[in-house]
Scaffold this motif. Structure first.
Motif, PDB file in Angstrom:
ATOM      1  N   VAL A 157       0.861  -1.181   0.000  1.00 55.60           N
ATOM      2  CA  VAL A 157       0.000   0.000   0.000  1.00 55.60           C
ATOM      3  C   VAL A 157       0.895   1.227   0.000  1.00 55.60           C
ATOM      4  N   ASN A 180      -3.081   0.983  -4.097  1.00 55.49           N
ATOM      5  CA  ASN A 180      -2.858  -0.443  -3.877  1.00 55.49           C
ATOM      6  C   ASN A 180      -1.947  -0.944  -4.986  1.00 55.49           C
ATOM      7  N   LEU A 186      -8.191  -4.382  -2.187  1.00 56.63           N
ATOM      8  CA  LEU A 186      -8.411  -4.372  -0.744  1.00 56.63           C
ATOM      9  C   LEU A 186      -9.846  -3.937  -0.485  1.00 56.63           C
ATOM     10  N   CYS A 189     -11.952  -0.396   2.799  1.00 56.11           N
ATOM     11  CA  CYS A 189     -10.821   0.453   3.190  1.00 56.11           C
ATOM     12  C   CYS A 189     -11.316   1.692   3.927  1.00 56.11           C
ATOM     13  N   GLN A 223     -15.922   5.386   4.057  1.00 55.05           N
ATOM     14  CA  GLN A 223     -15.390   4.061   3.772  1.00 55.05           C
ATOM     15  C   GLN A 223     -15.421   3.790   2.284  1.00 55.05           C
ATOM     16  N   LEU A 227     -10.359  -0.958  -2.887  1.00 53.20           N
ATOM     17  CA  LEU A 227      -9.262  -0.118  -3.354  1.00 53.20           C
ATOM     18  C   LEU A 227      -8.505  -0.882  -4.425  1.00 53.20           C
ATOM     19  N   LEU A 262      -4.301   3.278   7.154  1.00 56.01           N
ATOM     20  CA  LEU A 262      -5.291   2.655   6.286  1.00 56.01           C
ATOM     21  C   LEU A 262      -5.624   1.277   6.826  1.00 56.01           C
ATOM     22  N   ASN A 263      -6.883   1.051   7.154  1.00 59.71           N
ATOM     23  CA  ASN A 263      -7.374  -0.260   7.587  1.00 59.71           C
ATOM     24  C   ASN A 263      -8.156  -0.879   6.437  1.00 59.71           C
ATOM     25  N   ALA A 264      -7.813  -2.110   6.103  1.00 59.88           N
ATOM     26  CA  ALA A 264      -8.465  -2.769   4.974  1.00 59.88           C
ATOM     27  C   ALA A 264      -8.545  -4.262   5.230  1.00 59.88           C
TER      28      ALA A 264
END
Length: 338
Positions: A157, A180, A186, A189, A223, A227, A262-264
């Motif tokens: 990422v 990405n 992903l 995200c 959200q 991605l 970044l949370n995915a």
């Protein structure tokens, strides 16, 4: 701030720049949570642990079998014709080591094997199989757990090197581009931020790293469903933002660090990965926008040219800087009238 290197809590590649010193019983604390410690250690130490686990157990139980043979007079060359050794064909430490290796790796028994006349050897054999099986399960599980962690996936990422401040849909926004690097997208995200800066409370308490949340969103929601193409996330610099007082004039003199995470969710394993970076005031650009990097082809596909990923350009509405200055002057006039 001029001439000084600003410290970071998080480096540009997402690693923590924090060193822990002077903690009593640090080794004991790590041993209490031995599973996490083994999973988190570097690969070279994990390989050393893997190899040393087998070599140590082979040698330890080889020595035990050697002492059992010694106590049973199996090493005596002139043995009675009716003497039955505990372990057949083991007369040296090397032979005992080979017997231990063959037992633990289940490649025996042939030339060397245990006899029925020695309960102590039988008990040692059972104990070796139980203990070494547990050790192998632990080490193998730690290997699989480290391989299954999406840490390396997070390294694919990419964040823009600079954070930009300009107007978007009539509002002043902070912009960060995220991409990405793999073709597999992903999922779910969400980009979030933490602003770290020195702060003095009303009571006079000095907080070296005060934290405030910085929310990012796309044009439609906070959200992103997936991605697959590089996207730009926005943070509106309104009265609710901890960066509301940020202007082009005071940007270079500010002291803060913006940590962006970044949370995915991985599509292949459904596990969660976290990727992060940080921005300091020297990495902010006022009145700029990102250059386009997505192009269409004649075959109906899209091409992402990462040569333009960190490229920026001055916005066509060059009045942004002047507008921000005028807004600041108007606020100061209204405040003085009050």
């Amino acid at each position: 701030m001029n001439g000084e290197v600003q410290r970071r809590v998080v480096s540009k590649d997402g690693h923590n720049n924090i060193r822990i010193d002077n903690v009593d019983g640090m080794v004991k604390l790590y041993l209490h949570d031995i599973w996490t410690t083994v999973v988190d250690i570097k690969w070279r130490y994990k390989l050393i642990l893997f190899v040393s686990t087998f070599l140590t157990t082979w040698f330890f139980f080889g020595v035990v079998f050697y002492f059992i043979a010694m106590a049973n007079n199996d090493l005596d060359i002139e043995q009675a014709s009716n003497h039955t050794p505990c372990v057949m064909n083991v007369a040296t430490l090397t032979g005992a080591y080979l017997f231990s290796l063959e037992t633990q790796t289940t490649i025996g028994y042939g030339f060397r094997h245990i006899s029925e006349e020695c309960p102590l050897a039988i008990l040692t054999l059972v104990l070796q199989l139980v203990l070494t099986s547990l050790a192998e399960i632990f080490v193998t599980g730690a290997f699989l757990a480290k391989l299954a962690r999406p840490k390396k996936r997070a390294e694919t990422v990419k964040f823009s090197q600079l954070a930009l401040v300009s107007k978007h849909k009539g509002r002043l926004c902070l912009m960060v581009r995220v991409a990405n690097m793999r073709r597999r997208p992903l999922l779910q995200c969400q980009l979030s931020g933490k602003l770290l800066f020195p702060y003095v409370t009303e009571e006079g308490e000095k907080i070296q790293l005060h934290q405030e949340s910085v929310d990012f969103q796309l044009d439609s929601s906070e959200q992103c469903p997936f991605l697959v193409l590089p996207l730009i996330f926005y943070h509106v610099l309104d009265e609710k933002s901890p960066l509301a007082s940020l202007t082009a004039e005071n940007l270079k003199g500010r002291n803060f660090e913006l940590v962006v995470t970044l949370n995915a969710t991985l599509e292949s394993t459904a596990s969660t990965c976290h990727s992060r970076t940080s921005y300091i005031p020297q990495e902010f650009r006022w009145g700029y926008e990102f250059k386009p990097l997505i192009f269409g082809t004649q075959s109906g596909k899209y091409v992402t040219d990462f040569n333009y990923f960190d490229e920026i350009q001055i916005r066509s509405d060059s009045s942004l800087l002047q507008e921000s200055t005028n807004e600041k002057l108007l606020l100061e006039e209204e405040y003085s009238k009050e």
